[in-house]
Write a protein that holds these residues in place. Structure first.
Motif, PDB file in Angstrom:
ATOM      1  N   LEU A 177       9.423  10.222   7.295  1.00  0.00           N
ATOM      2  CA  LEU A 177       8.215   9.638   6.723  1.00  0.00           C
ATOM      3  C   LEU A 177       7.683   8.582   7.670  1.00  0.00           C
ATOM      4  O   LEU A 177       8.365   8.171   8.620  1.00  0.00           O
ATOM      5  CB  LEU A 177       8.475   9.044   5.347  1.00  0.00           C
ATOM      6  CG  LEU A 177       9.186   7.678   5.277  1.00  0.00           C
ATOM      7  CD1 LEU A 177       8.899   7.023   3.947  1.00  0.00           C
ATOM      8  CD2 LEU A 177      10.696   7.841   5.479  1.00  0.00           C
ATOM      9  N   GLU A 178       6.458   8.130   7.413  1.00  0.00           N
ATOM     10  CA  GLU A 178       5.848   7.043   8.161  1.00  0.00           C
ATOM     11  C   GLU A 178       5.572   5.895   7.213  1.00  0.00           C
ATOM     12  O   GLU A 178       5.066   6.093   6.113  1.00  0.00           O
ATOM     13  CB  GLU A 178       4.550   7.501   8.831  1.00  0.00           C
ATOM     14  CG  GLU A 178       4.757   8.517   9.946  1.00  0.00           C
ATOM     15  CD  GLU A 178       3.451   8.873  10.648  1.00  0.00           C
ATOM     16  OE1 GLU A 178       2.378   8.483  10.128  1.00  0.00           O
ATOM     17  OE2 GLU A 178       3.502   9.531  11.699  1.00  0.00           O
ATOM     18  N   ILE A 179       5.902   4.676   7.645  1.00  0.00           N
ATOM     19  CA  ILE A 179       5.652   3.494   6.826  1.00  0.00           C
ATOM     20  C   ILE A 179       4.884   2.477   7.664  1.00  0.00           C
ATOM     21  O   ILE A 179       4.812   2.576   8.890  1.00  0.00           O
ATOM     22  CB  ILE A 179       6.959   2.871   6.291  1.00  0.00           C
ATOM     23  CG1 ILE A 179       7.852   2.399   7.440  1.00  0.00           C
ATOM     24  CG2 ILE A 179       7.702   3.859   5.412  1.00  0.00           C
ATOM     25  CD1 ILE A 179       9.078   1.648   6.967  1.00  0.00           C
ATOM     26  N   GLY A 180       4.319   1.492   7.021  1.00  0.00           N
ATOM     27  CA  GLY A 180       3.523   0.490   7.698  1.00  0.00           C
ATOM     28  C   GLY A 180       2.049   0.817   7.632  1.00  0.00           C
ATOM     29  O   GLY A 180       1.625   1.743   6.930  1.00  0.00           O
ATOM     30  N   ASP A 181       1.223   0.053   8.355  1.00  0.00           N
ATOM     31  CA  ASP A 181      -0.215   0.278   8.308  1.00  0.00           C
ATOM     32  C   ASP A 181      -0.588   1.525   9.108  1.00  0.00           C
ATOM     33  O   ASP A 181       0.196   2.035   9.921  1.00  0.00           O
ATOM     34  CB  ASP A 181      -0.978  -0.937   8.821  1.00  0.00           C
ATOM     35  CG  ASP A 181      -0.584  -1.315  10.250  1.00  0.00           C
ATOM     36  OD1 ASP A 181      -0.765  -0.479  11.147  1.00  0.00           O
ATOM     37  OD2 ASP A 181      -0.093  -2.440  10.449  1.00  0.00           O
ATOM     38  N   SER A 182      -1.787   2.024   8.866  1.00  0.00           N
ATOM     39  CA  SER A 182      -2.226   3.275   9.467  1.00  0.00           C
ATOM     40  C   SER A 182      -2.418   3.176  10.973  1.00  0.00           C
ATOM     41  O   SER A 182      -2.349   4.187  11.685  1.00  0.00           O
ATOM     42  CB  SER A 182      -3.536   3.741   8.813  1.00  0.00           C
ATOM     43  OG  SER A 182      -4.541   2.746   8.961  1.00  0.00           O
ATOM     44  N   GLU A 183      -2.665   1.963  11.491  1.00  0.00           N
ATOM     45  CA  GLU A 183      -2.889   1.805  12.922  1.00  0.00           C
ATOM     46  C   GLU A 183      -1.584   1.861  13.718  1.00  0.00           C
ATOM     47  O   GLU A 183      -1.549   2.382  14.829  1.00  0.00           O
ATOM     48  CB  GLU A 183      -3.614   0.489  13.196  1.00  0.00           C
ATOM     49  CG  GLU A 183      -5.027   0.425  12.623  1.00  0.00           C
ATOM     50  CD  GLU A 183      -5.722  -0.865  12.978  1.00  0.00           C
ATOM     51  OE1 GLU A 183      -5.085  -1.718  13.651  1.00  0.00           O
ATOM     52  OE2 GLU A 183      -6.897  -1.036  12.585  1.00  0.00           O
ATOM     53  N   LYS A 184      -0.527   1.293  13.147  1.00  0.00           N
ATOM     54  CA  LYS A 184       0.764   1.302  13.836  1.00  0.00           C
ATOM     55  C   LYS A 184       1.867   1.764  12.881  1.00  0.00           C
ATOM     56  O   LYS A 184       2.762   0.992  12.508  1.00  0.00           O
ATOM     57  CB  LYS A 184       1.090  -0.088  14.383  1.00  0.00           C
ATOM     58  CG  LYS A 184       0.162  -0.560  15.481  1.00  0.00           C
ATOM     59  CD  LYS A 184       0.597  -1.920  16.004  1.00  0.00           C
ATOM     60  CE  LYS A 184      -0.312  -2.399  17.123  1.00  0.00           C
ATOM     61  NZ  LYS A 184       0.114  -3.729  17.649  1.00  0.00           N
ATOM     62  N   PRO A 185       1.819   3.036  12.465  1.00  0.00           N
ATOM     63  CA  PRO A 185       2.852   3.519  11.551  1.00  0.00           C
ATOM     64  C   PRO A 185       4.204   3.645  12.261  1.00  0.00           C
ATOM     65  O   PRO A 185       4.265   3.943  13.456  1.00  0.00           O
ATOM     66  CB  PRO A 185       2.320   4.886  11.130  1.00  0.00           C
ATOM     67  CG  PRO A 185       1.496   5.330  12.282  1.00  0.00           C
ATOM     68  CD  PRO A 185       0.854   4.085  12.829  1.00  0.00           C
ATOM     69  N   LYS A 186       5.246   3.388  11.512  1.00  0.00           N
ATOM     70  CA  LYS A 186       6.602   3.529  12.035  1.00  0.00           C
ATOM     71  C   LYS A 186       7.225   4.790  11.456  1.00  0.00           C
ATOM     72  O   LYS A 186       7.159   5.020  10.250  1.00  0.00           O
ATOM     73  CB  LYS A 186       7.454   2.310  11.667  1.00  0.00           C
ATOM     74  CG  LYS A 186       6.999   1.016  12.313  1.00  0.00           C
ATOM     75  CD  LYS A 186       7.920  -0.132  11.916  1.00  0.00           C
ATOM     76  CE  LYS A 186       7.475  -1.441  12.562  1.00  0.00           C
ATOM     77  NZ  LYS A 186       8.374  -2.556  12.163  1.00  0.00           N
TER      78      LYS A 186
END
Length: 219
Positions: A177-186
Protein backbone atom coordinates in the motif's frame (compact mmCIF):
# COMPACT_ATOMS: atom_id res chain seq x y z
CA UNK A 1 2.14 -13.60 11.66
CA UNK A 2 0.51 -15.14 8.61
CA UNK A 3 1.38 -12.05 6.55
CA UNK A 4 5.00 -12.40 7.63
CA UNK A 5 5.40 -16.13 6.92
CA UNK A 6 2.58 -18.64 6.30
CA UNK A 7 4.88 -21.57 7.11
CA UNK A 8 5.91 -20.31 10.55
CA UNK A 9 2.29 -19.37 11.21
CA UNK A 10 1.28 -22.98 10.48
CA UNK A 11 3.95 -24.36 12.80
CA UNK A 12 2.97 -22.09 15.67
CA UNK A 13 -0.80 -21.67 15.36
CA UNK A 14 -1.86 -24.97 13.80
CA UNK A 15 0.71 -27.48 15.06
CA UNK A 16 1.38 -25.42 18.23
CA UNK A 17 5.13 -25.97 18.04
CA UNK A 18 6.04 -23.12 20.36
CA UNK A 19 8.96 -22.69 22.71
CA UNK A 20 8.53 -24.03 26.23
CA UNK A 21 8.71 -21.36 28.92
CA UNK A 22 9.25 -22.68 32.47
CA UNK A 23 7.57 -21.01 35.42
CA UNK A 24 9.31 -17.82 36.45
CA UNK A 25 9.24 -15.69 39.57
CA UNK A 26 8.24 -12.66 37.53
CA UNK A 27 5.52 -11.99 34.97
CA UNK A 28 6.16 -12.13 31.27
CA UNK A 29 4.60 -9.44 29.08
CA UNK A 30 1.60 -11.63 28.28
CA UNK A 31 0.67 -12.22 31.93
CA UNK A 32 1.21 -8.54 32.71
CA UNK A 33 -1.11 -7.55 29.88
CA UNK A 34 -3.75 -10.05 30.96
CA UNK A 35 -3.88 -8.59 34.49
CA UNK A 36 -4.37 -5.04 33.21
CA UNK A 37 -6.91 -6.21 30.63
CA UNK A 38 -8.91 -7.99 33.33
CA UNK A 39 -9.08 -4.83 35.42
CA UNK A 40 -10.35 -2.59 32.62
CA UNK A 41 -12.65 -5.33 31.31
CA UNK A 42 -14.37 -5.67 34.70
CA UNK A 43 -14.71 -1.90 34.88
CA UNK A 44 -16.28 -1.81 31.40
CA UNK A 45 -18.74 -4.56 32.24
CA UNK A 46 -19.77 -3.49 35.72
CA UNK A 47 -19.45 0.32 35.91
CA UNK A 48 -19.02 1.63 32.34
CA UNK A 49 -20.63 5.03 32.98
CA UNK A 50 -18.68 5.99 36.10
CA UNK A 51 -17.30 9.49 35.54
CA UNK A 52 -15.35 10.44 38.69
CA UNK A 53 -11.59 9.89 38.25
CA UNK A 54 -11.03 8.93 41.89
CA UNK A 55 -13.85 6.39 41.81
CA UNK A 56 -12.66 4.91 38.51
CA UNK A 57 -9.16 4.57 39.96
CA UNK A 58 -10.45 2.81 43.09
CA UNK A 59 -12.52 0.38 41.01
CA UNK A 60 -9.80 -0.62 38.56
CA UNK A 61 -7.17 -0.97 41.30
CA UNK A 62 -9.54 -3.18 43.28
CA UNK A 63 -10.07 -5.34 40.19
CA UNK A 64 -6.29 -5.57 39.74
CA UNK A 65 -5.76 -6.62 43.36
CA UNK A 66 -8.36 -9.36 42.98
CA UNK A 67 -6.72 -10.74 39.83
CA UNK A 68 -3.26 -10.61 41.41
CA UNK A 69 -4.49 -12.53 44.44
CA UNK A 70 -5.90 -15.28 42.21
CA UNK A 71 -2.77 -15.49 40.06
CA UNK A 72 -0.04 -15.08 42.69
CA UNK A 73 -1.65 -15.41 46.10
CA UNK A 74 -1.44 -12.93 49.00
CA UNK A 75 2.40 -12.75 48.97
CA UNK A 76 3.77 -12.31 45.43
CA UNK A 77 7.52 -12.39 44.87
CA UNK A 78 9.42 -9.07 45.09
CA UNK A 79 9.79 -8.96 41.30
CA UNK A 80 6.05 -9.45 40.81
CA UNK A 81 5.27 -6.74 43.38
CA UNK A 82 7.39 -4.28 41.40
CA UNK A 83 5.55 -5.25 38.20
CA UNK A 84 2.21 -4.79 39.97
CA UNK A 85 3.19 -1.21 40.78
CA UNK A 86 3.85 -0.70 37.08
CA UNK A 87 0.37 -2.00 36.31
CA UNK A 88 -1.12 0.37 38.88
CA UNK A 89 0.64 3.32 37.24
CA UNK A 90 -1.00 2.43 33.93
CA UNK A 91 -4.41 2.01 35.54
CA UNK A 92 -4.17 5.38 37.27
CA UNK A 93 -3.52 6.94 33.87
CA UNK A 94 -6.48 4.97 32.48
CA UNK A 95 -8.70 6.41 35.22
CA UNK A 96 -7.88 9.98 34.29
CA UNK A 97 -8.30 9.38 30.55
CA UNK A 98 -11.52 7.43 31.06
CA UNK A 99 -13.06 10.34 32.95
CA UNK A 100 -12.02 12.71 30.15
CA UNK A 101 -13.60 10.47 27.52
CA UNK A 102 -16.86 10.23 29.44
CA UNK A 103 -16.96 14.04 29.57
CA UNK A 104 -16.34 14.11 25.80
CA UNK A 105 -19.44 11.98 25.21
CA UNK A 106 -17.93 8.52 24.70
CA UNK A 107 -19.88 5.60 26.15
CA UNK A 108 -18.87 1.94 26.18
CA UNK A 109 -21.12 -0.20 24.00
CA UNK A 110 -19.33 -3.50 24.66
CA UNK A 111 -16.11 -4.79 26.15
CA UNK A 112 -14.22 -7.99 25.36
CA UNK A 113 -16.93 -9.05 22.93
CA UNK A 114 -16.13 -12.21 20.98
CA UNK A 115 -16.79 -13.09 17.37
CA UNK A 116 -16.96 -16.86 16.97
CA UNK A 117 -15.76 -18.34 13.69
CA UNK A 118 -18.69 -20.72 13.58
CA UNK A 119 -21.17 -19.00 15.90
CA UNK A 120 -24.71 -17.80 15.30
CA UNK A 121 -23.65 -14.70 13.38
CA UNK A 122 -20.38 -15.58 11.59
CA UNK A 123 -18.32 -13.24 9.44
CA UNK A 124 -16.48 -14.52 6.38
CA UNK A 125 -13.86 -12.72 4.32
CA UNK A 126 -13.64 -14.78 1.17
CA UNK A 127 -13.37 -18.36 2.42
CA UNK A 128 -11.90 -17.31 5.78
CA UNK A 129 -14.13 -17.60 8.85
CA UNK A 130 -13.06 -14.69 11.03
CA UNK A 131 -12.82 -14.93 14.81
CA UNK A 132 -11.62 -12.44 17.37
CA UNK A 133 -12.28 -10.55 20.58
CA UNK A 134 -12.54 -6.75 20.65
CA UNK A 135 -11.43 -5.02 23.83
CA UNK A 136 -13.76 -2.05 23.52
CA UNK A 137 -16.43 -0.58 21.26
CA UNK A 138 -17.71 2.93 21.96
CA UNK A 139 -20.30 5.37 20.68
CA UNK A 140 -20.21 9.12 21.17
CA UNK A 141 -23.55 10.38 22.47
CA UNK A 142 -22.76 13.95 21.36
CA UNK A 143 -21.53 13.38 17.79
CA UNK A 144 -22.84 9.93 16.86
CA UNK A 145 -19.31 8.73 16.03
CA UNK A 146 -18.15 5.18 16.79
CA UNK A 147 -14.73 3.77 17.56
CA UNK A 148 -12.96 0.50 18.23
CA UNK A 149 -10.11 0.45 20.76
CA UNK A 150 -7.56 -2.21 21.62
CA UNK A 151 -5.89 -1.95 25.02
CA UNK A 152 -2.08 -2.00 24.94
CA UNK A 153 0.13 -1.97 28.02
CA UNK A 154 3.20 -1.26 25.89
CA UNK A 155 3.21 -0.58 22.17
CA UNK A 156 4.14 1.76 19.38
CA UNK A 157 1.34 3.68 17.69
CA UNK A 158 -1.08 1.83 15.40
CA UNK A 159 0.49 3.13 12.18
CA UNK A 160 3.98 1.96 13.18
CA UNK A 161 2.63 -1.45 14.20
CA UNK A 162 0.37 -1.98 11.20
CA UNK A 163 2.61 -0.75 8.39
CA UNK A 164 6.04 -2.23 7.66
CA UNK A 165 8.71 -2.07 4.93
CA UNK A 166 8.09 -3.83 1.66
CA UNK A 167 9.73 -7.20 1.15
CA UNK A 168 12.16 -7.57 -1.72
CA UNK A 169 10.25 -10.68 -2.84
CA UNK A 170 6.67 -10.06 -1.77
CA UNK A 171 4.71 -13.29 -1.63
CA UNK A 172 1.42 -11.40 -1.28
CA UNK A 173 1.30 -8.32 -3.56
CA UNK A 174 -2.10 -7.33 -2.15
CA UNK A 175 -0.37 -6.51 1.14
CA UNK A 176 1.38 -3.51 -0.45
CA UNK A 177 0.00 0.00 0.00
CA UNK A 178 0.95 3.67 -0.18
CA UNK A 179 0.61 6.01 2.79
CA UNK A 180 1.27 9.71 3.29
CA UNK A 181 0.32 12.65 1.08
CA UNK A 182 -0.26 12.25 -2.64
CA UNK A 183 2.87 14.21 -3.59
CA UNK A 184 5.30 12.04 -1.64
CA UNK A 185 3.59 8.70 -0.96
CA UNK A 186 5.55 6.05 0.88
CA UNK A 187 5.35 2.46 -0.28
CA UNK A 188 4.70 0.14 2.66
CA UNK A 189 3.04 -3.18 3.32
CA UNK A 190 0.52 -4.37 5.86
CA UNK A 191 2.42 -5.94 8.76
CA UNK A 192 -0.63 -6.79 10.89
CA UNK A 193 -4.36 -6.49 10.18
CA UNK A 194 -5.80 -6.17 13.69
CA UNK A 195 -7.51 -2.78 13.49
CA UNK A 196 -8.80 -3.11 9.89
CA UNK A 197 -10.34 -6.45 10.82
CA UNK A 198 -11.85 -4.95 13.99
CA UNK A 199 -13.34 -2.23 11.79
CA UNK A 200 -14.86 -4.96 9.60
CA UNK A 201 -16.30 -6.72 12.66
CA UNK A 202 -17.81 -3.45 13.90
CA UNK A 203 -19.61 -3.01 10.58
CA UNK A 204 -20.80 -6.60 10.83
CA UNK A 205 -22.25 -6.11 14.31
CA UNK A 206 -23.51 -2.51 14.20
CA UNK A 207 -23.55 -1.42 10.55
CA UNK A 208 -27.27 -0.60 10.45
CA UNK A 209 -27.02 1.44 13.65
CA UNK A 210 -23.85 3.28 12.59
CA UNK A 211 -25.18 4.37 9.22
CA UNK A 212 -23.13 7.26 7.86
CA UNK A 213 -21.58 8.22 11.20
CA UNK A 214 -17.76 8.30 11.30
CA UNK A 215 -15.75 5.37 12.65
CA UNK A 216 -12.21 5.41 14.05
CA UNK A 217 -9.88 2.75 15.40
CA UNK A 218 -6.94 2.99 17.76
CA UNK A 219 -4.99 1.86 20.80
Amino acid sequence: EYLSCPFRYYLKKVLWLDAFTPDAREMDSKRFGILVHEAVEKFGRETPNESAPATIERLVLDHLDASVNVAFGPSPSPAVRIQIEGAKTRLRAFSRIQAEQIAAGWRIVSTERKLEAHGENPLCIGSLHLSGKIDRIEKNTLTGAWRVLDYKTSADGPAKKHFGPRHSKEWLPDAELEIGDSEKPKKKRWAILQLPLYRKILDHWHGDEIGDNPISTGY
